[in-house]
Design an enzyme around this catalytic site. Structure first.
Site, short mmCIF file in Angstrom:
data_model
loop_
_atom_site.label_atom_id
_atom_site.label_comp_id
_atom_site.label_asym_id
_atom_site.label_seq_id
_atom_site.Cartn_x
_atom_site.Cartn_y
_atom_site.Cartn_z
N VAL A 12 0.85 -1.13 0.00
CA VAL A 12 0.18 0.04 -0.01
C VAL A 12 0.78 1.41 0.13
CG1 VAL A 12 -1.72 1.16 1.03
CG2 VAL A 12 -1.99 -1.13 1.27
N TYR A 129 -2.30 -11.18 15.16
CA TYR A 129 -2.43 -10.21 14.06
C TYR A 129 -3.57 -9.51 14.38
CZ TYR A 129 -3.00 -7.91 9.42
OH TYR A 129 -3.10 -7.12 8.36
N1 LIG Z 1 -1.87 -7.31 3.16
C1 LIG Z 1 -2.96 -7.64 3.30
O1 LIG Z 1 -3.56 -8.59 2.89
C2 LIG Z 1 -3.87 -6.67 4.31
C3 LIG Z 1 -5.15 -7.21 4.55
C4 LIG Z 1 -5.95 -6.44 5.23
C5 LIG Z 1 -5.31 -5.14 5.80
N2 LIG Z 1 -4.01 -4.99 5.63
C6 LIG Z 1 -3.36 -3.80 6.40
O2 LIG Z 1 -3.02 -2.75 5.38
C7 LIG Z 1 -1.77 -2.01 5.44
C8 LIG Z 1 -0.74 -2.22 4.54
O3 LIG Z 1 -0.55 -3.58 4.28
P1 LIG Z 1 0.60 -4.14 3.41
O4 LIG Z 1 0.17 -5.39 2.57
O5 LIG Z 1 0.87 -2.80 2.52
O6 LIG Z 1 1.75 -4.52 4.14
P2 LIG Z 1 3.01 -4.69 3.77
O7 LIG Z 1 3.33 -4.94 2.28
O8 LIG Z 1 3.79 -5.90 4.60
O9 LIG Z 1 3.92 -3.52 4.19
C9 LIG Z 1 4.28 -3.15 5.69
C10 LIG Z 1 5.30 -2.24 5.47
O10 LIG Z 1 5.56 -2.08 6.86
C11 LIG Z 1 7.18 -2.19 7.24
N3 LIG Z 1 7.27 -2.64 8.47
C12 LIG Z 1 7.26 -3.78 8.84
N4 LIG Z 1 8.09 -3.84 10.14
C13 LIG Z 1 8.45 -2.53 10.38
C14 LIG Z 1 9.06 -1.94 11.46
N5 LIG Z 1 9.58 -2.39 12.56
N6 LIG Z 1 9.38 -0.46 11.45
C15 LIG Z 1 9.03 0.21 10.13
N7 LIG Z 1 8.33 -0.41 9.31
C16 LIG Z 1 8.01 -1.55 9.23
C17 LIG Z 1 7.36 -3.22 6.29
O11 LIG Z 1 8.86 -3.08 5.89
P3 LIG Z 1 9.69 -4.36 5.63
O12 LIG Z 1 9.18 -5.05 4.39
O13 LIG Z 1 11.15 -3.99 5.47
O14 LIG Z 1 9.43 -5.18 6.75
C18 LIG Z 1 6.66 -2.61 5.23
O15 LIG Z 1 7.32 -1.78 4.17
C19 LIG Z 1 -1.39 -2.57 7.07
O16 LIG Z 1 -1.88 -1.93 8.08
C20 LIG Z 1 -2.04 -3.93 6.90
O17 LIG Z 1 -2.19 -4.29 8.26
C21 LIG Z 1 -3.11 -5.76 4.78
#
Ligand SMILES: NC(=O)c1ccc[n+]([C@@H]2O[C@H](COP(=O)([O-])OP(=O)(O)OC[C@H]3O[C@@H](n4cnc5c(N)ncnc54)[C@H](OP(=O)(O)O)[C@@H]3O)[C@@H](O)[C@H]2O)c1
Length: 300
Positions: A12, A129
């Site tokens: 995202v 989670y």
């Molecule tokens: N993916 C899904 O299916 C899904 C479904 C429902 C809701 N969501 C929500 O939507 C939002 C975006 O999800 P997404 O799919 O874009 O997630 P994502 O691709 O996993 O991205 C999360 C980001 O957070 C970073 N991060 C992780 N640990 C960290 C730390 N200690 N300090 C700073 N940054 C950190 C990650 O960096 P690294 O890659 O370096 O770890 C990554 O850039 C989140 O709030 C998630 O809960 C996602």
């Protein structure tokens, strides 16, 4: 307008780096960014200090601990990233007067029944989670900051790893593939979430400052992981990609056939009526975004 984007290299976050540009100066930070843009969500005080230093009008937080199964054995890490630091950001946002946009998940619900959840439906997470994401939401609401929380589901993007890319890889390697058919939800593109976010910010900052709260944001329609996989693999086959698995090699199995450390909600249907009516938005069918992503990654 100064916009602080946290988690800019995730699925995202990457799309937000694009969609937020026309709204103002975007200060994009992530865990793996270079020194002055590096942000570590295991250190709440340092993230709060960054907010104080930048003093943004808008904070968009897409950083999260999204490894759902790993979270079961990394409870404290998941809590720090998904809740404690989110609370610290929200407290600073309340003091500075920033608007905080944050993302949450269908995993805050238990997935019982077959009706779509409303934003006011009872929450009952099944996993670490889901619990820590709900705690993050609650800390935002308790802080008193102006906020928007978007609960979404089944996120995919051209940038990053996700179900679509896994299915394409497995379909090219294997003759048979078993996919769960009793979890129902809506695959939602990171690009759609990022575009909706930008539209909401534009509306709120242009005078509709009273708009805010918690909203469901998912693509229209519903599917199972099995039908989603079939859509992706059929598209790949029809468009000349390497596909080893034959149509009859794709098998539907129940969730119980795939025990995982974290329990998943069976019913991830989320009603988006509140988002659509409050912000006059149209949400496209999930197939529109998935096909676009398939064309994007295959160059078709
Ligand atoms: N993916 C899904 O299916 C899904 C479904 C429902 C809701 N969501 C929500 O939507 C939002 C975006 O999800 P997404 O799919 O874009 O997630 P994502 O691709 O996993 O991205 C999360 C980001 O957070 C970073 N991060 C992780 N640990 C960290 C730390 N200690 N300090 C700073 N940054 C950190 C990650 O960096 P690294 O890659 O370096 O770890 C990554 O850039 C989140 O709030 C998630 O809960 C996602």
């Amino acid at each position: 307008m100064k916009i602080l984007l946290l988690g800019c290299n995730g699925q995202v976050g990457w799309e937000l780096q694009r969609s937020l540009q026309p709204l103002g100066e975007v200060i994009a930070c992530d865990f793996d960014s270079s020194a002055d843009r590096r942000v570590d969500f295991t250190q709440p005080a340092s993230v709060a200090a960054l907010v104080d230093r930048v003093r943004p009008q808008i904070i968009v937080n897409s950083a999260a601990h999204t490894a759902v199964d790993k979270a079961e054995s990394e409870v404290e890490l998941a809590r720090a990233i998904n809740a404690t630091t989110v609370g610290a950001i929200a407290e600073r946002a309340a003091v500075i007067g920033s608007l905080l946009i944050h993302y949450s998940t269908d995993y805050v619900y238990d997935g019982s029944g077959s009706l779509p959840r409303e934003e006011s439906s009872p929450t009952a997470p099944l996993s670490v989670y889901g619990r820590t994401k709900l705690e993050g939401e609650e800390l935002i609401r308790a802080s008193g900051c102006r906020h928007v929380i978007l609960r979404t589901s089944w996120v995919y993007a051209a940038h990053g790893n996700n179900f679509i890319k896994t299915m394409l890889r497995l379909a090219a390697e294997r003759e048979t593939l078993s996919v769960i058919d009793d979890q129902i939800g809506a695959p939602t593109g990171a690009d759609l979430l990022a575009d909706v976010t930008a539209l909401m910010i534009a509306r709120i900052t242009a005078g509709d400052g009273h708009l805010g709260g918690t909203f469901h944001c998912v693509a229209a329609g519903e599917t199972s992981w099995f039908d989603y996989a079939r859509f992706v693999i059929d598209w790949a086959r029809a468009n000349g990609q390497v596909v080893k698995v034959a149509p009859e090699g794709l098998r539907a199995v129940p969730t119980s056939a795939y025990p995982t450390p974290a329990a998943r909600p069976l019913n991830s249907r989320l009603s988006t009526a509140k988002l659509r009516s409050t912000f006059s938005l149209h949400l496209p069918d999930w197939r529109v975004g998935v096909e676009r992503m398939l064309r994007e990654i295959s160059g078709k």
